[in-house]
Write a protein that holds these residues in place. Structure first.
Motif, mmCIF file in Angstrom:
data_model
loop_
_atom_site.group_PDB
_atom_site.id
_atom_site.type_symbol
_atom_site.label_atom_id
_atom_site.label_comp_id
_atom_site.label_asym_id
_atom_site.label_seq_id
_atom_site.Cartn_x
_atom_site.Cartn_y
_atom_site.Cartn_z
ATOM 1 N N THR A 204 21.593 -35.050 58.147
ATOM 2 C CA THR A 204 21.847 -36.277 58.836
ATOM 3 C C THR A 204 20.953 -37.346 58.503
ATOM 4 O O THR A 204 20.953 -38.395 59.321
ATOM 5 N N VAL A 205 20.049 -36.980 57.493
ATOM 6 C CA VAL A 205 18.860 -37.986 57.409
ATOM 7 C C VAL A 205 19.408 -39.457 57.028
ATOM 8 O O VAL A 205 20.540 -39.197 55.990
ATOM 9 N N ASP A 206 19.168 -40.354 57.484
ATOM 10 C CA ASP A 206 19.631 -41.701 57.044
ATOM 11 C C ASP A 206 18.546 -42.760 56.878
ATOM 12 O O ASP A 206 17.666 -42.924 58.115
ATOM 13 N N GLY A 208 18.258 -45.779 56.765
ATOM 14 C CA GLY A 208 18.414 -46.817 57.450
ATOM 15 C C GLY A 208 18.227 -46.758 58.949
ATOM 16 O O GLY A 208 17.979 -47.902 59.333
ATOM 17 N N ASP A 214 16.034 -35.564 62.727
ATOM 18 C CA ASP A 214 16.816 -35.283 61.306
ATOM 19 C C ASP A 214 16.132 -34.869 60.373
ATOM 20 O O ASP A 214 16.276 -33.953 59.465
ATOM 21 N N HIS A 239 24.472 -35.030 52.240
ATOM 22 C CA HIS A 239 24.431 -36.128 53.060
ATOM 23 C C HIS A 239 25.799 -36.415 53.666
ATOM 24 O O HIS A 239 26.736 -36.196 53.102
ATOM 25 N N TYR A 240 25.685 -36.337 55.281
ATOM 26 C CA TYR A 240 26.834 -36.437 55.850
ATOM 27 C C TYR A 240 27.592 -37.734 55.538
ATOM 28 O O TYR A 240 26.774 -38.725 55.145
ATOM 29 N N SER A 241 28.868 -38.137 55.933
ATOM 30 C CA SER A 241 29.443 -39.456 55.818
ATOM 31 C C SER A 241 30.720 -39.512 56.939
ATOM 32 O O SER A 241 31.245 -38.400 57.092
ATOM 33 N N GLN A 242 30.307 -40.656 57.590
ATOM 34 C CA GLN A 242 31.689 -40.697 58.456
ATOM 35 C C GLN A 242 33.020 -41.016 57.700
ATOM 36 O O GLN A 242 34.070 -41.130 58.402
#
Length: 362
Positions: A204-206, A208, A214, A239-242
């Protein structure tokens, strides 16, 4: 859990989500509108409202409506402010954050404090915290998921009694409840004991929205695999995505690799999308692929039942209230603490009988 119990829980969660957008003295939407928005019946909504009135969170005003309890005299009615920091819609869905809010409301009733809610966007300038402190004369607060130590410093500067709940950074001082550091290690150790050596990870590293938590969880995954002599293929870490379509594309690439993983580490808040993907691809969870999740939220809509590392929202908020009370009695108290984690076993992890010991044997 019976259908009635499920409906009652849905109603309570919906009403509490409505309260997130209210300040003390503001009214709930009309009951007819709440029925339309929630798709729940009038009786079940009224039962949820009645329970909150009993806890003195809500009050009815004749021929006017139902209101979040209003401060009458500051010297006689204590208020606790929950500040949802770095907010990016995390209080709008049935997830870990909403579970924390539900336990906050219950705790406010037990402590005989009137709750208020504030949502501060991730993008908001730091001055917005100064503004709400001044506007609402905040004296007691729980800061939920702040992303920067400067937020905490502002509340210190104003002499506010507060506790920090799950900061996205490691705080210099407390009182603060931080994420338990061993969550990913526990997930991987459980899979390892059950014979799994090819393990995928949805992180869940983002970039932004920087979060030390994370980053540390992703680092813990790579460290565990390295220390146990296990190679991680690039396709196994995504990477996760919604966006469901994007998540499906990344999972397709993971399972197209050769060899492909036998187990997958995921977070609760997108676990449902992963279950739906497996069903679409005709992969049987607990047989074709094993899953272990974080946080351990109760999910009645997922079958087979997921195995989870339980990061109890009830215990997190209980510890936050404990630190808050200790700080109120001792303004110099600055403890930093976290709860212990447990494993709740489901049916989502298969036992591999003859697992290779190292990646060279795969």
């Amino acid at each position: 859990m019976s259908i009635r119990d499920i409906k009652n829980r849905q109603a309570e969660e919906y009403i509490r989500q409505c309260l997130v957008n209210l300040n003390a003295g503001e009214a709930l939407p009309p009951l007819r509108r709440m029925q339309q928005e929630s798709q729940l019946g009038r009786n079940v909504l009224e039962n949820a409202i009645r329970k909150l009135k009993h806890d003195k969170v809500l009050e009815t005003r004749a021929r006017s409506g139902i209101y979040l309890t209003e401060r009458i005299h500051e010297e006689s009615l204590h208020i606790i402010d929950l500040v949802a920091c770095s907010e990016i819609s995390y209080v709008e869905t049935d997830n870990f954050a909403m579970e924390l809010i539900n336990h906050f409301l219950a705790g406010a009733a037990r402590h005989q404090l009137t709750p208020r809610f504030h949502r501060i966007s991730w993008y908001a300038p730091i001055s917005e915290y100064e503004e709400i402190i001044t506007k609402y004369n905040i004296r007691n607060a729980l800061l939920m998921m702040p992303h920067h130590n400067d937020i905490q410093k502002i509340f210190d500067h104003h002499g506010i009694n507060y506790a920090v709940v799950l900061p996205r950074y490691y705080p210099n001082t407390g009182p603060a409840v931080i994420d338990a550091p061993e969550l990913v290690e526990m997930q991987l150790q459980y899979l390892f004991r059950h014979g799994h050596r090819r393990i995928g990870f949805i992180h869940t590293v983002d970039l932004g929205f920087a979060s030390l938590t994370d980053l540390l969880r992703r680092e813990a995954f790579y460290r565990f695999m390295s220390e146990n002599g296990l190679t991680v293929r690039p396709e196994w870490v995504i990477h996760y995505s919604q966006k469901r379509e994007q998540l499906c594309e990344r999972l397709d690439a993971m399972f197209a690799s050769s060899p492909k993983p036998t187990a997958l580490v995921v977070s609760d808040w997108f676990l449902k999308n992963v279950y739906e993907y497996m069903k679409q691809r005709r992969l049987t969870i607990g047989r074709d692929i094993s899953l272990i999740s974080s946080d351990g939220l109760e999910r009645d809509d997922l079958h087979p039942k997921p195995t989870s590392v339980v990061n109890s929202t009830a215990k997190i908020m209980e510890l936050a209230w404990n630190l808050f009370e200790r700080r109120r009695n001792d303004p110099e108290m600055n403890s930093i603490d976290y709860i212990g984690l447990t494993i709740r076993e489901g049916e989502s992890v298969a036992e591999l009988k003859e697992a290779p010991q190292t990646c060279d044997e795969i």
